[in-house]
Write a protein that holds these residues in place. Structure first.
Motif, PDB file in Angstrom:
ATOM      1  N   ALA A 159       0.829  -1.206   0.000  1.00  0.00           N
ATOM      2  CA  ALA A 159       0.000   0.000   0.000  1.00  0.00           C
ATOM      3  C   ALA A 159       0.867   1.260   0.000  1.00  0.00           C
ATOM      4  CB  ALA A 159      -0.927  -0.002   1.214  1.00  0.00           C
ATOM      5  N   HIS A 183      -1.346  -4.157   2.507  1.00  0.00           N
ATOM      6  CA  HIS A 183      -2.800  -4.282   2.574  1.00  0.00           C
ATOM      7  C   HIS A 183      -3.162  -5.741   2.336  1.00  0.00           C
ATOM      8  CE1 HIS A 183      -6.966  -3.152   0.711  1.00  0.00           C
ATOM      9  NE2 HIS A 183      -7.070  -3.628   1.927  1.00  0.00           N
ATOM     10  N   VAL A 190      -4.495  -3.477   7.255  1.00  0.00           N
ATOM     11  CA  VAL A 190      -3.267  -2.855   6.775  1.00  0.00           C
ATOM     12  C   VAL A 190      -2.194  -3.125   7.828  1.00  0.00           C
ATOM     13  CG1 VAL A 190      -2.106  -0.721   6.128  1.00  0.00           C
ATOM     14  CG2 VAL A 190      -4.492  -1.091   5.464  1.00  0.00           C
TER      15      VAL A 190
END
Length: 217
Positions: A159, A183, A190
Motif C-alpha cells: 500500500a 494491505h 493494513v
C-alpha cells in the motif's frame, strides 16, 4: 481442476507468484499483473494444493512493455509457517535497467547525508521522480514478505512506504531500512512491516531481516 482466472484462489496465487518474481529480479524495475490468463489447481494428497498459472505482466514504468509468465505455486497442507513453493518462467525480454540502476546507485553513494523519506506514495498517489527507485525497491522487499507470509486465504499488496532510511555500510551494498504497509485484501487489514533490504546493481537484492510491526523509526 481448471479455475476461472477471476476466482479468488487463482488471484491470490498470482499475487504470490508476482511477489516472488519481483524479489527474484532484485532491482528497481517493477512488474505488475496485467492479466491472469489461465489457472488450474491440483490437489496433492498429504502435500497441499498446487496452482498452475499463466500470467501477462507489464512494466510499471513502461506499461506498453509486457511479458508472459508461467508459474507454479504450492501451498503446503495445513502449514501457516512454511512459505509457498514458487517456480516462475518468464517468456520474453524484460527492459534493461542496467544504466538507470547504476545511475541511482552512484547518486545514493554520492549523498553526503543518508537518504530519509516517508509516505511514498503520498496521499494523492504521487511519487517524486527521484524516489521512484526507492519505491520500486520497496516492491522488491514487499515481494519477499508476500512470498514468505502468504497462505491460500490471504492476498497482500504493497500500500505504501511509511518510512525509509538509508544506512551507511562499510561494503559496497546499499542498505535501506523500510517500514512498509501491506494491505491484506481478504481481511482488509493494513499491516506494518519492518524490512531491511540490501541492494547492489550487479548482485541484486536480498532481505537481511524483517518483522511485523512498525517499530521505532
Amino acid at each position: 481442476m481448471e479455475l476461472p482466472p477471476s476466482q479468488f484462489p487463482a488471484s491470490r496465487a498470482a499475487a504470490v507468484a508476482l511477489g516472488y518474481l519481483c524479489y527474484l529480479r532484485g532491482g528497481p524495475a517493477g512488474l505488475q499483473l496485467r492479466e491472469l490468463r489461465r489457472a488450474r489447481r491440483q490437489d496433492i494428497d498429504d502435500v497441499g494444493h498446487k496452482y498452475y498459472l499463466e500470467l501477462e505482466l507489464e512494466d510499471v514504468l513502461d506499461k506498453a512493455r509486457t511479458v508472459s509468465c508461467t508459474a507454479e505455486v504450492l501451498y503446503h497442507l495445513g502449514s501457516k509457517t512454511s512459505a509457498p513453493d514458487v517456480q516462475v518462467t518468464v517468456q520474453g525480454e524484460l527492459r534493461s535497467t542496467e544504466e538507470a540502476d547504476q545511475e541511482f546507485y552512484n547518486w545514493i553513494r554520492s549523498l553526503e547525508k543518508e537518504l530519509v523519506a516517508e509516505n511514498i506514495p503520498d496521499s494523492h498517489g504521487n511519487v517524486p521522480p527521484e524516489l521512484e527507485p526507492i519505491h520500486l525497491l520497496a516492491w522488491v522487499a514487499s515481494g519477499y514478505l508476500i512470498w514468505q507470509n502468504s497462505t491460500e486465504n490471504t492476498k497482500f499488496h504493497l500500500a505504501q512506504v511509511k518510512h525509509v532510511k538509508q544506512v551507511k555500510r562499510s561494503d559496497e551494498d546499499l542498505q535501506f531500512d523500510y517500514v512498509v504497509l501491506l494491505h491484506e485484501m481478504v481481511s482488509q487489514e493494513v499491516l506494518p512491516w519492518q524490512v531491511t533490504l540490501l541492494w547492489h546493481p550487479q548482485r541484486g537484492a536480498r532481505v537481511s531481516q524483517c518483522q511485523q510491526g512498525a517499530g521505532n523509526t
